[in-house]
Design a protein around this motif. Structure first.
Motif, short mmCIF file in Angstrom:
data_model
loop_
_atom_site.label_atom_id
_atom_site.label_comp_id
_atom_site.label_asym_id
_atom_site.label_seq_id
_atom_site.Cartn_x
_atom_site.Cartn_y
_atom_site.Cartn_z
N MET A 1 -9.91 12.11 -2.84
CA MET A 1 -11.14 12.86 -3.08
C MET A 1 -10.90 14.05 -4.01
N GLY A 2 -11.18 15.26 -3.53
CA GLY A 2 -10.94 16.38 -4.44
C GLY A 2 -11.41 17.76 -4.08
N PRO A 3 -12.30 17.93 -3.10
CA PRO A 3 -12.77 19.29 -2.87
C PRO A 3 -11.79 20.17 -2.10
N GLY A 4 -11.80 21.44 -2.43
CA GLY A 4 -10.98 22.44 -1.75
C GLY A 4 -11.55 23.79 -2.11
N VAL B 1 0.22 1.78 -7.71
CA VAL B 1 0.93 2.96 -7.21
C VAL B 1 1.07 3.99 -8.33
N PHE B 2 0.69 5.22 -8.03
CA PHE B 2 0.87 6.29 -9.00
C PHE B 2 2.19 6.98 -8.72
N THR B 3 3.04 6.99 -9.72
CA THR B 3 4.38 7.49 -9.49
C THR B 3 4.61 8.87 -10.10
N LYS C 1 0.84 -1.20 0.00
CA LYS C 1 0.00 0.00 0.00
C LYS C 1 0.87 1.24 0.00
N ALA C 2 0.61 2.10 -0.97
CA ALA C 2 1.42 3.31 -1.11
C ALA C 2 0.80 4.45 -0.33
N LEU C 3 1.64 5.38 0.06
CA LEU C 3 1.12 6.64 0.57
C LEU C 3 2.03 7.76 0.11
N SER C 4 1.44 8.93 0.01
CA SER C 4 2.22 10.09 -0.44
C SER C 4 2.64 10.91 0.77
N THR C 5 1.75 11.76 1.29
CA THR C 5 2.13 12.40 2.55
C THR C 5 1.50 11.66 3.72
N GLY C 6 0.50 10.84 3.42
CA GLY C 6 0.03 9.89 4.41
C GLY C 6 -0.77 10.44 5.57
N TRP C 7 -1.77 11.23 5.28
CA TRP C 7 -2.60 11.77 6.36
C TRP C 7 -4.01 11.22 6.23
N ILE D 1 -6.99 8.01 7.65
CA ILE D 1 -7.17 6.58 7.86
C ILE D 1 -7.04 5.77 6.58
N TRP D 2 -7.24 6.41 5.43
CA TRP D 2 -7.15 5.69 4.15
C TRP D 2 -5.77 5.10 3.91
N ASN D 3 -4.81 5.57 4.66
CA ASN D 3 -3.45 5.05 4.49
C ASN D 3 -3.19 3.79 5.30
N ALA D 4 -4.15 3.44 6.13
CA ALA D 4 -3.91 2.34 7.05
C ALA D 4 -3.81 1.02 6.31
C1 LIG Z 1 -8.10 16.47 8.17
C2 LIG Z 1 -8.29 16.09 6.77
C3 LIG Z 1 -9.07 16.87 5.95
C4 LIG Z 1 -9.27 16.51 4.66
N1 LIG Z 1 -10.00 17.31 3.87
C5 LIG Z 1 -10.13 17.00 2.59
C6 LIG Z 1 -10.82 17.83 1.72
O1 LIG Z 1 -11.32 18.85 2.10
N2 LIG Z 1 -10.92 17.47 0.44
C7 LIG Z 1 -10.36 16.34 0.00
O2 LIG Z 1 -10.45 16.07 -1.16
N3 LIG Z 1 -9.71 15.53 0.79
C8 LIG Z 1 -9.58 15.83 2.07
N4 LIG Z 1 -8.89 15.00 2.87
C9 LIG Z 1 -8.26 13.84 2.32
C10 LIG Z 1 -7.03 14.35 1.62
O3 LIG Z 1 -7.45 14.48 0.29
C11 LIG Z 1 -5.85 13.55 1.56
O4 LIG Z 1 -5.39 13.31 2.82
C12 LIG Z 1 -4.82 14.27 0.72
O5 LIG Z 1 -5.31 15.02 -0.33
C13 LIG Z 1 -4.05 13.38 -0.07
O6 LIG Z 1 -2.78 13.70 0.08
P1 LIG Z 1 -1.90 12.82 0.99
O7 LIG Z 1 -0.55 13.05 0.50
O8 LIG Z 1 -2.18 13.07 2.40
O9 LIG Z 1 -2.40 11.43 0.57
P2 LIG Z 1 -2.16 10.15 1.36
O10 LIG Z 1 -2.76 10.35 2.66
O11 LIG Z 1 -0.73 9.83 1.27
O12 LIG Z 1 -2.95 9.10 0.55
C14 LIG Z 1 -4.32 9.12 0.44
C15 LIG Z 1 -4.77 7.77 -0.11
O13 LIG Z 1 -4.27 7.57 -1.39
C16 LIG Z 1 -3.40 6.47 -1.46
N5 LIG Z 1 -2.23 6.93 -2.18
C17 LIG Z 1 -1.50 8.03 -1.90
N6 LIG Z 1 -0.54 8.18 -2.79
C18 LIG Z 1 -0.65 7.16 -3.64
C19 LIG Z 1 0.07 6.80 -4.79
N7 LIG Z 1 1.08 7.53 -5.22
N8 LIG Z 1 -0.30 5.69 -5.43
C20 LIG Z 1 -1.35 4.96 -5.00
N9 LIG Z 1 -2.06 5.27 -3.94
C21 LIG Z 1 -1.73 6.36 -3.27
C22 LIG Z 1 -3.08 6.10 -0.05
O14 LIG Z 1 -2.92 4.74 0.10
C23 LIG Z 1 -4.30 6.57 0.69
O15 LIG Z 1 -5.27 5.60 0.64
C24 LIG Z 1 -8.68 15.33 4.17
C25 LIG Z 1 -7.90 14.57 4.98
C26 LIG Z 1 -7.69 14.93 6.26
C27 LIG Z 1 -6.84 14.07 7.10
#
Ligand SMILES: Cc1cc2nc3c(=O)[nH]c(=O)nc-3n(C[C@H](O)[C@H](O)[C@H](O)COP(=O)(O)OP(=O)(O)OC[C@H]3O[C@@H](n4cnc5c(N)ncnc54)[C@H](O)[C@@H]3O)c2cc1C
Lengths: 422, 558, 484
Positions: free
Chosen positions: B155-158, B222-224, B77-83, B85-88
């Motif tokens: 997701m996508g909203p901002g 994984v998206f690179t 399971k990949a993560l980018s900045t990893g914030w 629960i979806w990263n679990a």
């Molecule tokens: C407090 C909070 C508020 C948020 N508010 C919003 C919001 O308003 N709008 C919104 O759209 N989202 C929201 N999110 C979700 C947010 O979109 C993501 O946390 C963030 O955009 C994705 O960046 P990240 O680097 O944190 O992704 P990560 O947390 O690293 O990853 C998010 C998910 O994508 C997967 N992933 C990440 N990178 C890759 C990759 N390169 N290849 C394959 N899979 C990958 C991970 O496994 C995980 O499941 C919120 C999250 C939190 C924690």
């Protein structure tokens, strides 16, 4: 306080990872957006402020154990405080820096000690300094300087040189300059000479918290005996210890504590000294962590239960550190072109030397210094001005290793050039 | 468990210093407290800890990791900045791929395109983009998250969406390591020229299997690399900013200003949104609840006291239908025109507006906080955590409808003492894609995870919001993202979309090596996922039993 | 082979066409494609009928080719590649199910043409996002499904625009709805909550709309779709910027689009312009950028005014001169001519009688090298410069563009036709070699487009297998195989 006293702080972590970056408001480029040397060098989340808190929780929850590998991670951190600044931009209830200190205390308690750290602790115990030098030689740096000895006379100002300035031959010129500066400014300062001892801060930072107490009491006694109303030090580490660690641990020095740059700035502004000679040079300034964000006076003392209710003025957010005085000094010097880096003030990037890293992980310290020097290079400055002997040391070593043409100058030295030497 | 052999291979592929099996290090990836409550999970430790964490530096290294995982029957399971629960990790067999070392960025300023690796943050892209008058879309969690992760996987909203769109719609090509280790490049980059300007085709666009409303959250590989659209920035190349957030002091261009607009009721609020959308004005626009997001984020302590006063409550309640809009004129003419239109719209909708520009310090903090998108995490100040519910993406009218329902649900829980009192006002959302009348709205709730009662309250809130979502046929947004069990439950209500997800998953990943836990539970694990989910969210237990019974009936038929 | 009776049982006797003249006409179109005449043409009137036809095709194993627009057909995508096929002609499904002024969206069936939707939208104060002069009988949904570029790039936020949601029947026989239309709830229930089928994403974690768009009918048959509309301007002012060389317009064009200042916006060479306005052949400058500025509900005149001034400054900075007309033709006339469905002879055929198009996606800054290459190829093939129309349509808010070469010729002249064909084939390859992206790979372009991208072909085949397991949907297109 012990690690478990910070359970709520640690559990407060949302794992947002802001601690890995400089505060987002200040990101000005792709290149210099990151803020944590440990994270930048080692990458696993565990190396970040957040990861360190998670490790703490993990140990307290019995999910993992403190062992050599974990202790090494705990120690591969300069305690530069960048993570805390970034975290506190959006949080009021997490004292991240204190968690890092407590993790080290736990390492020491459980016997996960680094030999390099034990070495300077031993040296402290034996010789009252962190550098393995003889106590008897401590005052040698001041030889030939006409400066009162507080053991012999009472003074208005006590000048505390600190271990590195007292012993590091390469830096002696700087500390001697500082004394010259005081003189030029008409400051009636004295030194403790061979009776000066370590402030104890480095011991506290490396987890030997108890060790600091002895030095703190000693320091307090010396200050009192000197009759001084002001304690001045050119060492950023000592400054931090006086301003933050002592009061945090209930130790009061009962005098005004200034860094030499603060005093010099006052003197310039009061017109007592006037930098006149042009120093034609393009320079940038590196904020030492211990003088900048971590040099902020202790803001604790709040005794409530829930930190969510803690008033903001008790928040150690770093912005009240010493940032302007050294800059004022630089700006006051004719002919200087002063340019800023992107990572400055409380979001400055560390030099790499702090927190016991220079001693235990010199490669990591050098790596960090190189990263910072790239930022210096991006400004086009020919010299890096700073105000901490540890920063100067690691930068100079790195310059020697890399063959860089960059110059590193302590701000007092720069000022003295403009004031016309000693 | 991971075998020594697998670890050796990983170390060989990446270098030993970039592989860790140290429990305390891996716990850094097993603590994903944010939004865990949405799934009914503990807001502390994840159910599983990864078996190893790896730090690849290149696409080839990612491929190598994926292949090693396949060979050793490990999941990844990949993560980018990893914030979040979806990263679990979703099982006790997951290698976590932390993409932190992949952080390159290039910008094609003419064509307004940024090509990035996973660990490039929104703030970094924005900082570089602004140097050429460009900006990037960032999601509401803040500017330190990865736009690539959002656009490809989540997701996508901002809140700048009125100008910068919606993450998944901004994709102009991706490089994708499939679950078997093969590389797929969507759009122009597939032609092998390292050109990135169009992401669809030739022919049908495979972005269609990459993601939908939500991404696969790591469940499809994984998206690179990814190319994203950039958007105009009619402001300074590098705004002069002092301070880190709340203390910001900024030189704001004379052709920019921010406004707080107050409308008398939600129906006029919606009208104002439509009119603004139609007028094609505004650079940034969001509904930021006065009592929730704004007061709680900016002055958390004062806010807790303020809501105790009946007088203040009545004033705040009267001001609830509020939004913030920032006008950014490229020229004075543009600003003057937009300002005039905004004033007229607000007047026509019987509202009033405050020009925050008249309060310079507040303006600095909000203007840069919103443009840089550095403010959102401040919502953590009040309670330490927040949760979110609903979150569709449809018309303005539907967003407003949804926020009304959300408020009713929340008020009940405030009345029963289960939730923090924010006057049931914490809707957050905004307008998207200029004139498109598209809106997104979520119902936030602040809580302190360290207080058991608040934890419970938040769980009740989520339960009720989920019920309402289906009862009132609100397009699920966040609702889709509840983990691998959810498609099996929502699917029957939504054209059995889960059947197609299953097919995509099974075709691209027959060995189920990409952790499916936030995408879709494969058929073989469906029962386990559903039962787990029902255990955590008892109100769906009945539904789960029905689904499983129906499955059994089907399989009993010879 | 399927019998008429089975089809009639689904759509009714009167809706099964067996007229050989009609059927044989499907074996060719305006392109170079040559196919096999279909066995039947059926005209379903509902989603259920479409589903039944698909299910029949599945069980009997015959190919289906969906068609929505009226003749003349082009691009080879509706020419049956296999024998015994059945054309599914959706042109009778003509309902505008809902036109929502507040949310600016229309829910329409595939038989609704640009002519029809344009009229209905206009009556509601809205406009349709239309390609350049579509033929009157062109189906709106078919155009959207082909990703035809439209003339107001600022409204294209993603390639799927203006198509939002749709209902369709996959080749598998499953009825499906995409985007927010998928539910939960019926359309009526969704309308109750204020929804209007405007979110194109999903449902859930996939985006079937994207898989069906650009698929040339190989995945399924769309039975309705929602398309976003925009406000009809209250006021509009149009401009031209003329240039000797296309390069001179690039910087200016980037700028006015970057800030979304203009509505209609495209670049044409003199040949294409003359085709729009036949009365002034030979008088236009070599290159013209056409754009319009609009005012909407609030202070429309003032909006136009400020933008006009802002653009003047940009023009000055980039060495361009905005003018209100050229060669006695006003900019407004050109915009007017370019933004309505095409009446009478199709515009590209006006000059020489016939036209072959080469079009692909690139970016504005890459256009000049394709122009040079094309000029070289034209010369080498003895193709007259005066017959080479060039149309550059910025898309996705200017981030990329549709570049189209219109090779105009007299199809009755076999020699000329032969030369054009040779030019068409060589130039297509040359452009592909130079990085032209054939995102809509009709006919022989499929081989060009996919030759370097086998992973995409593999993934597309997987998608095809999923959505159309029996391969009944328009086999032979897009390098997806011909097996039914
Ligand atoms: C407090 C909070 C508020 C948020 N508010 C919003 C919001 O308003 N709008 C919104 O759209 N989202 C929201 N999110 C979700 C947010 O979109 C993501 O946390 C963030 O955009 C994705 O960046 P990240 O680097 O944190 O992704 P990560 O947390 O690293 O990853 C998010 C998910 O994508 C997967 N992933 C990440 N990178 C890759 C990759 N390169 N290849 C394959 N899979 C990958 C991970 O496994 C995980 O499941 C919120 C999250 C939190 C924690």
């Amino acid at each position: 306080m012990a690690l478990q006293d910070y359970t709520n702080d640690m559990f407060g972590c949302s794992r947002c990872s802001l601690c890995k970056w400089i505060p987002q408001n200040q990101v000005k480029s792709w290149r210099f957006a990151k803020g944590c040397p440990s994270m930048d060098r080692y990458h696993f989340h565990a190396y970040s402020g957040s990861g360190r808190m998670i490790m703490g929780m993990s140990m307290l929850d019995g999910r993992s154990e403190l062992g050599d590998a974990v202790a090494e991670i705990i120690y591969k951190c300069q305690l530069c405080g960048a993570c805390q600044v970034a975290c506190m931009a959006v949080r009021d209830d997490i004292d991240l820096g204190d968690v890092l200190l407590e993790e080290r205390a736990r390492c020491v308690e459980e016997g996960f000690l680094l030999p390099e750290h034990m070495e300077f602790i031993e040296s402290m115990k034996r010789e009252d300094n962190t550098l393995g030098m003889r106590k008897a030689d401590r005052g040698n740096w001041a030889k030939g300087l006409d400066i009162p000895d507080i053991n012999l006379e009472r003074v208005e100002v006590l000048f505390h040189a600190g271990c590195r300035y007292s012993y590091d031959e390469d830096l002696m010129e700087t500390v001697r300059n500082a004394v010259a500066l005081l003189k030029k400014g008409g400051v009636k300062a004295g030194i403790a000479g061979r009776d000066e001892a370590c402030c104890g801060g480095r011991a506290y930072e490396t987890g030997y918290q108890g060790e600091m107490k002895k030095y703190a009491d000693d320091m307090a006694g010396r200050v009192k005996a000197s009759g001084a109303a002001m304690l001045v030090t050119p060492c950023a580490d000592c400054y931090y210890t006086f301003k933050y660690l002592y009061p945090k641990n209930g130790i009061s020095l009962d005098v005004e504590v200034l860094h030499i740059t603060e005093l010099a700035d006052r003197l310039i502004r009061a017109g007592t000294i006037k930098p006149k000679r042009a120093v034609p040079m393009k320079v940038t300034y590196h904020d030492p962590c211990h003088l900048g964000r971590r040099g902020e006076a202790y803001r604790g003392g709040w005794s409530g239960e829930n930190k969510l209710d803690r008033p903001i003025r008790f928040k150690q957010s770093g912005e009240k550190g010493v940032f302007e005085p050294p800059r004022n000094i630089i700006r006051s010097i004719p002919g200087i072109e002063f340019v800023e880096m992107e990572r400055i003030r409380e979001w400055s990037y560390c030099c790499g030397a702090g927190g016991g890293v220079l001693e235990a992980f010199p490669e990591f310290a050098g790596w960090t210094a190189r990263e910072r020097m790239e930022e210096v290079a991006s400004t086009g400055a020919e010299a890096l001005v700073t105000a901490c002997p540890w920063c100067v040391r690691v930068f100079q070593d790195t310059i020697r290793e890399t063959g860089s043409s960059l110059k590193v100058i302590d701000v007092t030295e720069l000022l003295m050039r403009s004031l016309g030497g000693k | 468990m991971i075998s020594k052999e697998a670890v050796r291979e990983l170390e060989h592929a990446l270098g030993a210093e970039f592989v860790s099996c140290e429990p305390a290090v891996m716990d850094g990836y097993a603590y994903q407290p944010t939004h865990a409550e949405i799934l009914g999970l503990e807001t502390k430790w994840c159910p599983y800890r990864p078996v190893a964490v790896v730090l690849p530096h290149t696409t080839e290294e990612v491929q190598a990791v994926v292949r090693i995982c396949n060979a050793h029957k490990l999941q990844f399971k990949a993560l980018s900045t990893g914030w979040g629960i979806w990263n679990a990790p979703g099982s006790d067999n997951v290698v976590q791929i932390d993409l932190r070392r992949m952080d390159k960025l290039t910008i094609d300023t003419k064509n307004m395109i940024a090509v990035m690796e996973p660990y490039v943050s929104g703030a970094q892209i924005q900082a570089e983009g602004m140097k050429s008058g460009l900006n990037v879309h960032m999601v509401g969690c803040g500017c330190h998250a990865s736009p690539l992760a959002s656009a490809t996987s989540l997701m996508g909203p901002g809140c700048s969406g009125i100008t910068t769109g919606y993450s998944p719609r901004n994709v102009l090509g991706v490089e994708w390591v499939l679950p078997d280790g093969e590389i797929l490049r969507l759009g122009v980059p597939g032609q092998g020229n390292d050109e990135w300007f169009y992401g669809d085709g030739p022919g049908p666009s495979l972005r269609g299997i990459m993601r939908g409303t939500l991404g696969a959250c790591g469940g499809l590989g994984v998206f690179t690399k990814c190319a994203l659209k950039l958007f105009p920035w009619p402001g300074p190349a590098q705004p002069k900013v002092e301070g880190v957030l709340m203390d910001a002091k900024v030189e704001i261009p004379g052709t920019h200003s921010s406004f707080l607009c107050f409308l008398p009721n939600l129906s006029r609020f919606a009208d104002a949104f439509y009119k603004i959308s139609n007028a094609e004005i505004g650079y940034f626009m969001g509904k930021h609840a006065i009592t929730g997001a704004l007061l709680a984020g900016c002055m958390p302590r004062a806010y807790k006291n303020l809501v105790k006063s009946e007088t203040v409550r009545s004033i705040l309640t009267a001001l609830q239908n509020t939004f913030v809009i920032i006008l950014c004129g490229r020229t004075q003419r543009e600003y003057d025109y937009q300002h005039k239109v905004l004033k007229q719209i607000i007047a026509d909708c019987e509202g009033f507006m405050l020009n925050i520009g008249h309060v310079p310090l507040l303006h600095s903090m909000l203007w840069w906080g919103f443009i840089r998108n550095s403010l959102p995490p401040a919502i953590f100040r009040a309670g330490g955590r927040f949760t979110t519910a609903f979150g569709g993406f449809e018309t303005i009218d539907q967003a407003v409808f949804q926020s009304k329902i959300g408020a009713v649900i929340k008020q009940e829980l405030i009345d029963s003492g289960d939730m923090m009192d924010d006057l049931a006002d914490n809707s957050w959302g905004g307008l998207y894609e200029g004139s498109s009348c598209l809106a997104h709205q979520e119902e936030l709730a602040i809580f302190d995870p360290r207080e058991p009662k608040q934890n419970e309250g938040v769980n009740k809130y989520i339960d009720k919001a989920m019920e309402a979502s289906t009862k009132y046929t609100i397009t699920p947004g966040i609702g889709f993202g509840g983990g691998g069990a959810v498609p099996h439950m929502l699917g029957p209500l939504i054209y059995n979309y889960h059947h197609w997800l299953l097919q995509i998953k099974e075709t691209l990943d027959p060995g189920n090596s990409a952790d499916p836990s936030f995408f879709i539970a494969p058929e073989a694990e469906k029962e386990k996922y559903l039962r787990d989910y029902a255990r955590r969210r008892p109100q769906v237990a009945r539904l789960v039993e029905d689904i499983l019974a129906a499955d059994k009936k089907r399989s009993d038929v010879p | 082979m399927v019998g008429k009776k089975a089809l009639a049982g689904i759509v009714g006797e009167e809706n099964v066409v067996t007229d050989r003249n009609i059927l044989d006409a499907f074996a060719v179109d305006k392109s170079y494609g040559e196919g096999t005449p279909p066995a039947f043409l059926v005209k379903p009137h509902s989603t259920e009928e479409v589903q039944a036809v698909i299910n029949l095709a599945k069980s009997e194993g015959f190919p289906l080719i969906p068609v929505s627009s009226g003749a003349p057909r082009d691009h080879e995508d509706t020419v049956p590649a296999c024998a015994d096929s059945v054309i599914v002609d959706l042109s009778d499904m003509k309902k505008i199910v809902r036109l929502d002024r507040r949310n600016k969206v229309a829910l329409i069936e595939p038989g609704v043409t640009f002519g029809e939707l344009h009229a209905a939208a206009k009556a509601a104060g809205l406009r349709v996002l239309m390609p350049l002069l579509p033929r009157m009988n062109k189906s709106v949904l078919a155009s959207c499904l082909e990703r035809e570029p439209f003339t107001i790039p600022k409204y294209q936020w993603d390639t799927t625009d203006p198509l939002m949601c749709m209902e369709l029947v996959f080749g598998s026989g499953d009825i499906y709805r995409t985007g927010s239309a998928a539910g939960p709830g019926s359309l009526e229930a969704q309308w109750e909550t204020g929804a209007a089928q405007k979110n194109p994403l999903g449902p859930g974690q996939w985006d079937p709309l994207r898989l069906v768009q650009g698929a040339q009918g190989t995945m399924g048959i769309v039975t309705w779709g929602s398309v976003k509309l925009e406000l009809l301007p209250r006021e509009e002012k149009c401009f031209l910027a003329a240039a000797e060389k296309m390069d001179e317009l690039i910087e200016f064009s980037y700028l006015i689009q970057k800030f979304k200042l203009v509505d209609v916006c495209f670049i044409m060479n003199a040949v294409d312009l003359a085709s729009l306005r036949m009365d002034v052949v030979g008088k236009f400058p070599p290159w013209v950028l056409v754009y319009s500025i609009s005012g909407y509900e609030y202070f429309p005149g003032e909006r136009i005014d400020y933008i006009e001034h802002d653009i003047e400054e940009m023009a000055h900075a980039t060495g361009v001169l905005p003018i209100s007309g050229v060669a006695g033709v006003s900019a407004g006339d050109i915009v007017g001519a370019a933004t309505l469905p095409c009446e009478g002879i199709y515009w590209k055929d006006r000059l020489r009688g016939d036209c072959r198009d080469i079009f692909f996606i690139t970016t504005l800054d890459r256009v000049p090298r394709f122009l040079d290459a094309m000029a070289g190829e034209a010369k080498a093939h003895g193709f007259p410069e005066g017959s080479l129309g060039i149309y550059i349509q910025p898309i996705q808010q200017g981030r990329n563009c549709h570049l189209e070469f219109n090779l105009m010729y007299d199809g009755r002249n076999a020699d000329e036709a032969g030369r054009v064909r040779a030019l068409y084939e060589t130039a297509s390859v040359r452009c592909a070699d130079m990085g032209a992206f054939f995102s809509r790979p009709y006919g022989a372009w499929a081989a060009l487009a996919y030759r370097k991208d086998q992973p995409t072909v593999k993934a597309l085949k997987m998608v095809k297998h999923m959505l159309d397991p029996k391969g009944i949907m328009n086999p032979g297109k897009l390098s997806l195989g011909t097996e039914v």
